[in-house]
Design a protein around this motif. Structure first.
Motif, short mmCIF file in Angstrom:
data_model
loop_
_atom_site.label_atom_id
_atom_site.label_comp_id
_atom_site.label_asym_id
_atom_site.label_seq_id
_atom_site.Cartn_x
_atom_site.Cartn_y
_atom_site.Cartn_z
N GLY A 1 -2.91 -1.43 7.62
CA GLY A 1 -4.31 -1.73 7.90
C GLY A 1 -4.81 -1.20 9.22
N GLN A 2 -4.05 -0.33 9.87
CA GLN A 2 -4.49 0.23 11.16
C GLN A 2 -4.42 1.73 11.15
OE1 GLN A 2 -2.65 -1.49 14.56
NE2 GLN A 2 -3.52 -3.46 14.13
N HIS B 1 -1.10 3.26 8.72
CA HIS B 1 -2.31 2.95 7.98
C HIS B 1 -2.05 1.99 6.82
CE1 HIS B 1 -4.03 6.87 9.75
NE2 HIS B 1 -4.41 5.84 10.47
N ARG C 1 0.85 -1.19 0.00
CA ARG C 1 0.00 0.00 0.00
C ARG C 1 0.88 1.24 0.00
NH1 ARG C 1 -4.42 -1.42 4.69
NH2 ARG C 1 -5.24 -3.29 3.70
#
Length: 131
Positions: free
Chosen positions: A130-131, A127, A43
């Motif tokens: 995934g957080q 992020h 990502r």
């Protein structure tokens, strides 16, 4: 003289910012993210502003250390040292230390540099996991 990161400099090196926070990914994953922030299949997280440039990796010792060149063309001699250690929860304690061999910037610029590193690492990179 030795910098806090251990490398030798011919001139004094000054710390102008440092912060440590945990990230949810293990040290090897965070190290990979720092060494290749635009690697295919990950990502995107290194979102640079108009006054910033892609850093070069100057040193990398897996899984615990990475040194970047400056993100800021107006401060080309600055360096960003990263120290990574395993956290108890399986994540990573990531510490950045912003160093300069030259004159420290004024308080306003120093605040900007610190905020940008905080945003990039402890928001954008976090992020990307995934957080």
């Amino acid at each position: 003289m030795r910098s806090p990161g251990g490398s030798a400099y011919a001139v004094p090196v000054f710390e102008i910012g440092s912060r440590a926070r945990t990230l949810p990914a293990p040290p090897g994953v965070v190290w990979d993210s720092l060494v290749a922030p635009r690697r295919a299949g990950t990502r995107p997280w290194l979102h640079l502003l108009a006054d910033e440039v892609e850093p070069s990796v100057l040193t990398a010792e897996k899984p615990g250390r990475v040194t970047w060149s400056s993100l800021w063309p107006s401060r080309p001699d600055d360096r960003i040292l990263f120290g990574l250690t395993a956290a108890r929860d399986g994540g990573t304690l990531l510490r950045f230390t912003l160093l300069t061999p030259g004159e420290a910037p004024d308080q306003s610029k120093t605040g900007h540099l610190r905020r940008r590193l905080n945003q990039l690492l402890f928001a954008d990179l976090r992020h990307s996991y995934g957080q």
